[in-house]
Design an enzyme around this catalytic site. Structure first.
Site, PDB file in Angstrom:
ATOM      1  N   HIS A   1       0.852  -1.106   0.006  1.00  0.00           N
ATOM      2  CA  HIS A   1       0.046  -0.021   0.003  1.00  0.00           C
ATOM      3  C   HIS A   1       0.834   1.278   0.052  1.00  0.00           C
ATOM      4  CE1 HIS A   1       0.201   0.265   4.284  1.00  0.00           C
ATOM      5  NE2 HIS A   1      -0.498  -0.612   4.771  1.00  0.00           N
TER       6      HIS A   1
ATOM      7  N   HIS B   1      -4.995  -7.959  15.371  1.00  0.00           N
ATOM      8  CA  HIS B   1      -5.003  -6.545  14.287  1.00  0.00           C
ATOM      9  C   HIS B   1      -5.854  -6.983  13.144  1.00  0.00           C
ATOM     10  CE1 HIS B   1      -4.031  -3.100  12.131  1.00  0.00           C
ATOM     11  NE2 HIS B   1      -3.035  -3.375  11.561  1.00  0.00           N
TER      12      HIS B   1
ATOM     13  N   GLU C   1      -6.146  -5.467  10.233  1.00  0.00           N
ATOM     14  CA  GLU C   1      -5.599  -5.172   8.678  1.00  0.00           C
ATOM     15  C   GLU C   1      -5.357  -6.478   8.214  1.00  0.00           C
ATOM     16  OE1 GLU C   1      -2.423  -2.389   8.628  1.00  0.00           O
ATOM     17  OE2 GLU C   1      -2.705  -2.379   6.320  1.00  0.00           O
TER      18      GLU C   1
ATOM     19  N   ASP D   1      -3.547  -7.841   6.176  1.00  0.00           N
ATOM     20  CA  ASP D   1      -2.307  -8.634   6.000  1.00  0.00           C
ATOM     21  C   ASP D   1      -2.299  -9.625   7.019  1.00  0.00           C
ATOM     22  OD1 ASP D   1      -2.093  -6.484   7.471  1.00  0.00           O
ATOM     23  OD2 ASP D   1       0.174  -6.164   7.347  1.00  0.00           O
TER      24      ASP D   1
ATOM     25  N   HIS E   1      -1.074   0.090  15.285  1.00  0.00           N
ATOM     26  CA  HIS E   1      -1.283   1.467  14.481  1.00  0.00           C
ATOM     27  C   HIS E   1      -2.499   1.466  14.208  1.00  0.00           C
ATOM     28  CE1 HIS E   1      -0.963   0.190   9.994  1.00  0.00           C
ATOM     29  NE2 HIS E   1      -1.089  -0.975  10.736  1.00  0.00           N
TER      30      HIS E   1
ATOM     31  N   ASP F   1       2.308  -5.564  14.631  1.00  0.00           N
ATOM     32  CA  ASP F   1       3.098  -4.823  13.735  1.00  0.00           C
ATOM     33  C   ASP F   1       4.380  -4.067  14.598  1.00  0.00           C
ATOM     34  OD1 ASP F   1       1.912  -4.819  11.200  1.00  0.00           O
ATOM     35  OD2 ASP F   1       0.348  -3.639  11.766  1.00  0.00           O
TER      36      ASP F   1
ATOM     37  N   TYR G   1      10.647   0.523   8.781  1.00  0.00           N
ATOM     38  CA  TYR G   1       8.971   0.107   9.404  1.00  0.00           C
ATOM     39  C   TYR G   1       8.457   1.117  10.276  1.00  0.00           C
ATOM     40  CZ  TYR G   1       4.895  -2.961  10.207  1.00  0.00           C
ATOM     41  OH  TYR G   1       3.676  -3.159  10.081  1.00  0.00           O
TER      42      TYR G   1
ATOM     43  N   HIS H   1       5.694  -9.121  11.379  1.00  0.00           N
ATOM     44  CA  HIS H   1       6.280  -9.216  10.066  1.00  0.00           C
ATOM     45  C   HIS H   1       7.882  -9.167  10.323  1.00  0.00           C
ATOM     46  CE1 HIS H   1       3.106  -7.586   7.444  1.00  0.00           C
ATOM     47  NE2 HIS H   1       2.815  -6.686   8.722  1.00  0.00           N
TER      48      HIS H   1
HETATM   49 FE1  FEO Z   1      -1.106  -3.136  10.179  1.00  0.00          FE
HETATM   50 FE2  FEO Z   1       0.937  -5.620   9.108  1.00  0.00          FE
HETATM   51  O1  FEO Z   1      -0.698  -4.781   9.294  1.00  0.00           O
END
Ligand code: FEO
Length: 397
Positions: free
Chosen positions: A24, A78, A80, A82, A146, A165, A193, A224
């Site tokens: 993104h 989370h 999101e 991913d 976040h 994250d 990051y 990640h």
């Molecule tokens: Fe906020 Fe890795 O997703």
């Protein structure tokens, strides 16, 4: 595909995305991983999932340890996509599993996955925990780190912090721990990051670090990149986060520009010369060819930024306007700045750059320098002087 046991009965069951190059807008030249973890006890819990194209990889890794149908809990740290993108696949495989998320997480799950109203979702808050057997999981809501829904999960018996994250790095690697990676700079990836994902929420990062200061942690497992298990590695990444969150910066300047027929670039080089002669570490980026995410990383711990553009239709070049919009969203604190640029008749680039920087809360410490068409020697000399003065101001701070 097999799970990787990171501690007795605790497994990494995530996915490695070697090919993602643009996350993104975040440029990921080294790909990334989506880390999911399986804790096997009398009850079993899956902590996070993976991006949806990798759902089979996730399920295969779970299957290498247990039948996914027997999963008791899906912990959604989370929403999101991913991390939650394979939630529906997991719930299809394990329809009896209970989903655990924050209240916001529950709301966001419903807004993402239509049909999730059928799932057994339990909202948790600070202080809530879940007994799995010998082990338990404690939930640590971490709003705006976040997203509003974000939480960390902590296993006190194993002293593992699943930080989602937080402490992440976009790097695709088959190694699971920092200490196994020899040829890549993990802290530099964590810095990139932080700069691109967490920087706007630095005050909350500082508070969270203070809140977790006395929590004993043997392994930090982000969602990640690699995990941290050596004491010195954990200390290194936590201390880096403390510095970044506090806005600590170096005697460093970042020149950021785009150019049309090299006039602005000549000015940029003269400013760079002044900064270097003034003894300041300097980074130099033409926005047309540079990775914005990398520039954000360099801005993170720089004291000054110097932004320039040629004029196009009474404004800066689109790359410059775009980058400044992005920079504003990252809310960098405590920087000084100056603007420069070129024009042919009406001008306007420098004025717009100045307005952007001011609205970002960056202190402009120099009058902007502009040149009409090609910069004559006296303009280049003024640019050198500006670089040298900024170097002095950097050193005084
Ligand atoms: Fe906020 Fe890795 O997703």
């Amino acid at each position: 595909m097999k799970a990787v046991e990171i501690k007795k009965d605790v497994y990494w069951v995530g996915a490695i995305d070697y090919n993602v190059r643009n996350f993104h807008g975040y440029i990921t030249p080294r790909g990334t991983t989506y880390n999911a973890y399986l804790v096997v006890d009398e009850k079993t819990a899956l902590i996070d999932t993976v991006k949806s194209p990798f759902k089979e990889e996730l399920l295969a890794r779970i299957r290498s340890v247990m039948d996914p149908a027997e999963l008791d809990y899906l912990i959604v740290n989370h929403v999101e996509m991913d991390h939650s993108g394979s939630s529906a696949a997991v719930m299809e495989a394990a329809p009896e599993a209970q989903v655990i998320a924050t209240g916001k997480g529950m709301e966001f799950l419903h807004a993402h996955y239509h049909g999730s109203e059928e799932w057994d979702i339990k909202a948790v808050d600070k202080g809530d925990s879940l007994k799995l057997g010998k082990r338990s999981l404690q939930f640590i809501p971490s709003p705006m780190l976040h997203w509003p829904d974000t939480m960390f999960t902590y296993c006190p018996e194993e002293r593992i912090l699943f930080s989602n994250d937080g402490f992440g790095q976009h790097i695709a690697t088959p190694q699971r721990f920092h200490d196994e990676v020899e040829d890549r700079d993990i802290i530099d990836e964590a810095k990139k990051y932080y700069a691109n994902i967490l920087l706007p929420f630095s005050s909350l990062v500082s508070k969270k670090l203070a809140e977790l200061k006395d929590v004993p942690v043997d392994i930090v497992c982000p969602s990640h990149g690699v995990a941290f298990r050596r004491k010195e590695d954990i200390e290194q990444v936590v201390s880096a986060y403390s510095r970044w969150a506090a806005g600590e910066s170096l005697d460093k300047a970042v020149i950021i520009y785009d150019t049309m027929y090299s006039s602005t670039e000549k000015m940029a080089r003269a400013i760079e010369d002044g900064l270097i002669d003034g003894g300041v570490d300097t980074r130099f980026y033409n926005l047309r060819i540079s990775d914005w995410s990398e520039i954000a990383k360099e801005v993170l711990d720089a004291k000054a930024i110097v932004v320039g553009s040629a004029t196009l239709n009474n404004g800066p070049l689109p790359t410059v306007a775009g980058f400044l919009t992005y920079l504003k969203s990252l809310r960098p604190k405590g920087k000084i700045a100056a603007a420069f640029g070129s024009y042919g008749w009406g001008g306007g680039a420098v004025k717009v750059i100045t307005e952007y920087l001011e609205s970002t809360g960056i202190e402009l410490v120099e009058e902007p320098i502009q040149t009409r068409f090609v910069p004559p020697e006296e303009v280049l000399s003024a640019c050198w002087d500006m670089g040298a003065r900024i170097a002095k101001k950097i050193k005084e701070r």
